[in-house]
Structure formats: C-alpha cells, structure tokens
Design an enzyme around this catalytic site. Structure first.
Site, PDB file in Angstrom:
ATOM      1  N   SER A 119      -3.923 -34.746  13.712  1.00 55.74           N
ATOM      2  CA  SER A 119      -4.026 -35.228  14.823  1.00 55.74           C
ATOM      3  C   SER A 119      -4.770 -34.283  15.556  1.00 55.74           C
ATOM      4  CB  SER A 119      -3.208 -36.003  16.031  1.00 55.74           C
ATOM      5  OG  SER A 119      -3.175 -36.566  17.258  1.00 55.74           O
ATOM      6  N   TYR A 161       5.239 -34.863  21.102  1.00 55.81           N
ATOM      7  CA  TYR A 161       4.117 -35.278  20.075  1.00 55.81           C
ATOM      8  C   TYR A 161       3.163 -34.554  19.430  1.00 55.81           C
ATOM      9  CZ  TYR A 161       0.586 -38.039  17.333  1.00 55.81           C
ATOM     10  OH  TYR A 161      -0.070 -38.438  16.892  1.00 55.81           O
ATOM     11  N   LYS A 208       2.755 -32.091  15.868  1.00 58.85           N
ATOM     12  CA  LYS A 208       1.705 -32.415  14.412  1.00 58.85           C
ATOM     13  C   LYS A 208       1.595 -30.475  14.399  1.00 58.85           C
ATOM     14  CE  LYS A 208       1.397 -36.670  13.896  1.00 58.85           C
ATOM     15  NZ  LYS A 208       1.481 -37.050  12.747  1.00 58.85           N
TER      16      LYS A 208
HETATM   17  N1  UFG Z   1      -7.277 -45.708  28.777  1.00 60.51           N
HETATM   18  C1  UFG Z   1      -7.395 -46.386  29.740  1.00 60.51           C
HETATM   19  N2  UFG Z   1      -6.484 -47.500  29.751  1.00 60.51           N
HETATM   20  C2  UFG Z   1      -6.004 -47.757  28.911  1.00 60.51           C
HETATM   21  C3  UFG Z   1      -5.442 -46.791  27.803  1.00 60.51           C
HETATM   22  C4  UFG Z   1      -6.103 -45.968  27.812  1.00 60.51           C
HETATM   23  O1  UFG Z   1      -8.630 -46.014  30.879  1.00 60.51           O
HETATM   24  O2  UFG Z   1      -4.765 -48.708  29.412  1.00 60.51           O
HETATM   25  C5  UFG Z   1      -8.143 -44.484  27.927  1.00 60.51           C
HETATM   26  C6  UFG Z   1      -7.637 -43.517  29.031  1.00 60.51           C
HETATM   27  O3  UFG Z   1      -7.539 -42.889  29.574  1.00 60.51           O
HETATM   28  C7  UFG Z   1      -8.553 -42.306  27.928  1.00 60.51           C
HETATM   29  C8  UFG Z   1      -8.767 -42.996  26.676  1.00 60.51           C
HETATM   30  O4  UFG Z   1      -8.823 -44.317  27.391  1.00 60.51           O
HETATM   31  O5  UFG Z   1      -9.473 -41.518  28.264  1.00 60.51           O
HETATM   32  C9  UFG Z   1      -8.647 -43.796  25.283  1.00 60.51           C
HETATM   33  O6  UFG Z   1      -7.212 -43.085  25.473  1.00 60.51           O
HETATM   34  P1  UFG Z   1      -6.390 -43.567  24.512  1.00 60.51           P
HETATM   35  O7  UFG Z   1      -4.821 -43.567  24.656  1.00 60.51           O
HETATM   36  O8  UFG Z   1      -6.253 -44.758  23.637  1.00 60.51           O
HETATM   37  O9  UFG Z   1      -6.265 -42.210  23.398  1.00 60.51           O
HETATM   38  P2  UFG Z   1      -5.363 -40.844  23.742  1.00 60.51           P
HETATM   39  O10 UFG Z   1      -7.448 -39.946  23.972  1.00 60.51           O
HETATM   40  O11 UFG Z   1      -5.051 -40.357  25.057  1.00 60.51           O
HETATM   41  O12 UFG Z   1      -5.058 -40.679  22.204  1.00 60.51           O
HETATM   42  C10 UFG Z   1      -5.533 -39.957  21.248  1.00 60.51           C
HETATM   43  C11 UFG Z   1      -3.841 -40.464  20.172  1.00 60.51           C
HETATM   44  C12 UFG Z   1      -3.024 -39.685  20.359  1.00 60.51           C
HETATM   45  C13 UFG Z   1      -3.600 -38.396  20.659  1.00 60.51           C
HETATM   46  C14 UFG Z   1      -3.348 -37.914  21.653  1.00 60.51           C
HETATM   47  C15 UFG Z   1      -4.253 -36.983  22.222  1.00 60.51           C
HETATM   48  O13 UFG Z   1      -4.533 -42.049  20.389  1.00 60.51           O
HETATM   49  O14 UFG Z   1      -2.226 -39.868  19.556  1.00 60.51           O
HETATM   50  O15 UFG Z   1      -5.394 -38.679  21.607  1.00 60.51           O
HETATM   51  O16 UFG Z   1      -4.885 -36.128  21.099  1.00 60.51           O
HETATM   52  F1  UFG Z   1      -1.926 -37.500  20.834  1.00 60.51           F
END
Ligand code: UFG
Length: 346
Positions: free
Chosen positions: A129, A154, A158
């Site tokens: 990841s 988590y 990785k």
């Molecule tokens: N977001 C919202 N509302 C929500 C959920 C997410 O606004 O209800 C936003 C988050 O703040 C972020 C974006 O949408 O700005 C993406 O969020 P995600 O949770 O979908 O994805 P992340 O980038 O946080 O997570 C990803 C992977 C994880 C990994 C992480 C860190 O899904 O497995 O990147 O690299 F760990």
C-alpha cells in the site's frame, strides 16, 4: 494454448483478491483461493466463477494457523506463484487493536513464505500500500520516495511485511523472486456490476460511503475538511479502478513466471498518476448516477494528508502496465455494484 499454471491467491474472496481471481482464471490460470472468510462472503466464489467462466479451487483456511497453513500448502505444492492479499485493512481499527493487526498481518506472511521455501514454490506477489510512504510530502510519490513512519499499525504491518519479504528472498533458499505492489486508492467494481467492495459495518473509505449514502443505507456523507491547501479545499488522492489493479497483478505474475524481473525483489507503485479531490469524486458520482448526493462539510479527519498521488513511470516502463479506466468508470462501476448488491439482499 490454455495455460494451466497453478497460482495460490491468499485472500482471494476479498475486494482486490476477487477481481484478481477473475483476471487470472479468465487467462487460463488454475486458481486456488485460500481465505478464512473473515471479511468476505462465500457467494463471492460463485460470482468469480460466473464472471471468469472457470471454477476456482477454494479452501477455507486461516493462514495464521501454522499447522493448517502447512497442510494447505502441502496439498498445493505444485504451484507457480502465491499472491498474498489476506490481511486486515481498517486503519482506525488497527489503532485500537494493534496486536490483532500485527498477529494477523505478519504471521500469515511468515507462514506462507516458510511453506513456499519448504515446498519450492518460487514466486510471490505482495499486496502492499502507498501507506508505506507515511506522510510523504514530496509529490508525486516514486518508489524511491522515503519510507517514513507509518501513521497506523495497519501501515506498519505493510512496512514490516515488505522487509520480511525482502530479507527472505535475499537469503539463500528455494525461493526465486518477489514483487510488492503499492496500491494508492483502489475503488470501483467489475464493470458488469457483479463484483465489488462489501465493507462490514459503516465504511471508512470514501467510495463505499458515497454509494451507501446514495442508496439510503447512510444518511449523509461527511466530507472531512474543505480547508486543505488544494484547489477546492478537499483532499486529493490517486484513485485507481480495481479492475486495472487486478490486471497489474496478472502482469506482475507473468513477469515472475517468465523470469523477466530485474532483481529478486521489486516494488511498483500502482495508481493512475492523477490526483482527484473528494469533491471531484462526488461530482463524478453525481454525474454517473444521475442523482444528487447528500453531503456536508465536516472537520478534518485525524491523520489525513492534503494530497497524495503516484509517479507510475516505473510500472509503465518495467511492467508495460498503465491504468486505463477513468474516474467516471470508477464511480459508475461502484454504483452499479452497490445497486446490484442491495437488490440481491432484499
Ligand atoms: N473521506 C471523506 N469522508 C468519508 C471518508 C473519506 O471525506 O466518509 C475522505 C478522506 O478524508 C480522504 C479521502 O476521502 O481525504 C479518501 O479517504 P479514504 O478513507 O477512502 O482513503 P485514504 O486515502 O484515507 O486511505 C487509503 C487506503 C488505506 C491506506 C491509506 C493511507 O484506503 O488502505 O490510504 O495510505 F492505509
């Protein structure tokens, strides 16, 4: 001629594992899925079969159970490669239950690699990841970007897994080569609408939260932060279609099987190389679904970075792989799956 090489897919009924199983079966590989169904349903197997036209071999096995893992591998020692997706993946949960994450995500890898060595199964692909880069501020992120402290247990699993793999393949043993694939933000579903993500409980990630809100399972999407230093104030991520991601595993597998790899351990970023903001994703969803989404702006979520996106030059040059599907295809396929899945529940 039909290719009947056998490949073990650990975690093959999960989100990315199931799409990868479809791609491999469709290309004539014999697929053996090992999964303990802790975060997936058995009926995914039927969907994999329908979409690929081939039946995967399935064994319900807990890969952290040393003896069960040994017995499983002994039954499938004539295997060309192992692709390892089996892991817990909820960032927030890992903060509250670190030992559960370390045990599950590390022990499985150790058990798998030990068996591969013991039974001379040569090739390994690991589901890694972009989280391994930690709070990397230098954009785009290349494979040479620094590995900074991960923000969650988590993420640390990785990082540690990657070290375990590199050290193991470096040592003298019966193993040939390994590839770690560092995913950015996988979303979407099979274009048929027959396969996709099934989060257990309220989704943590953006895309399933959007589709569940649109279908009425959640009342409202909270957009976490609109005061980031980005053009529209919301966070930017490199979203990648899960089918593109699955195809990258096939390419990586063939690189190893055909001995085209340049070293015993290689790493590739998998993304599109383009950043989209949360608002871009919402707008694409609204356009493709033909409906307005109920959302509100909320405070920033702890631990979120303003922007991350990949440099995908290495995957393009070395693997000859580029992501082909657009953000609209990501949001529309995720929506198609959500509708299909709910229809089958009712
Ligand atoms: N977001 C919202 N509302 C929500 C959920 C997410 O606004 O209800 C936003 C988050 O703040 C972020 C974006 O949408 O700005 C993406 O969020 P995600 O949770 O979908 O994805 P992340 O980038 O946080 O997570 C990803 C992977 C994880 C990994 C992480 C860190 O899904 O497995 O990147 O690299 F760990």
């Amino acid at each position: 001629m039909e290719n009947r090489k056998k490949v073990i897919i650990c975690g093959g009924t999960g989100f990315i594992g199931s799409h990868t199983s479809v791609e491999l079966l469709s290309q004539g590989y014999q697929v053996v899925i090992a999964d303990n169904l802790s975060n997936s349903e058995r009926d995914i197997l039927d969907r994999i079969e329908t979409l690929s036209g081939h039946v995967p071999i399935f064994e319900e096995v807990d890969l952290t159970d040393e003896q069960a893992c040994d017995r499983f591998f002994e039954r499938h020692s004539n295997t060309s490669a192992v692709i390892h997706f089996a892991a817990f993946k909820a960032v927030g949960e890992s903060v509250n239950k670190p030992l559960m994450y370390y045990k599950n995500n590390l022990q499985s890898t150790v058990n798998i690699l030990r068996n591969m060595d013991r039974l001379s199964i040569p090739n390994f692909i690991f589901s890694s990841s972009a989280t391994v880069y930690g709070d990397c501020e230098e954009l785009p992120i290349t494979e040479k970007s620094p590995i900074l402290p991960a923000s969650s247990p988590y993420g640390k699993t990785k990082q540690i897994n990657e070290s375990i793999i590199e050290d193991t393949f470096k040592a003298e043993n019966n193993l040939a080569a390994a590839i770690s694939l560092r995913y950015f933000n996988p979303i979407g579903g099979h274009l048929s609408g027959e396969l996709g993500e099934v989060p257990i409980g309220p989704p943590n990630n953006l895309m399933p939260y959007i589709t569940q809100t649109a279908i009425g399972v959640r009342e409202q999407l909270s957009v976490f932060g609109n005061d980031y230093p980005t053009p529209d104030g919301t966070c930017i991520r490199d979203y990648i279609h899960v089918v593109d991601l699955a195809k990258a595993h096939l390419v990586a597998l063939e690189r190893l099987i055909n001995k085209k790899n340049k070293s015993f351990y290689e790493i590739f970023n998998l993304g599109t190389g383009n950043g989209f903001s949360v608002m871009d994703v919402i707008k694409s969803f609204e356009k493709m679904a033909g409906q307005k989404l109920n959302y509100t702006f909320a405070p920033r979520r702890a631990g979120d970075q303003a922007a991350t996106y990949a440099d995908v030059t290495k995957a393009k040059n070395e693997l000859g792989w580029v992501a082909e599907l657009s953000i609209d295809e990501m949001t529309s396929s995720a929506w198609k799956w959500e509708q299909n899945y709910r229809r089958n529940l009712s």
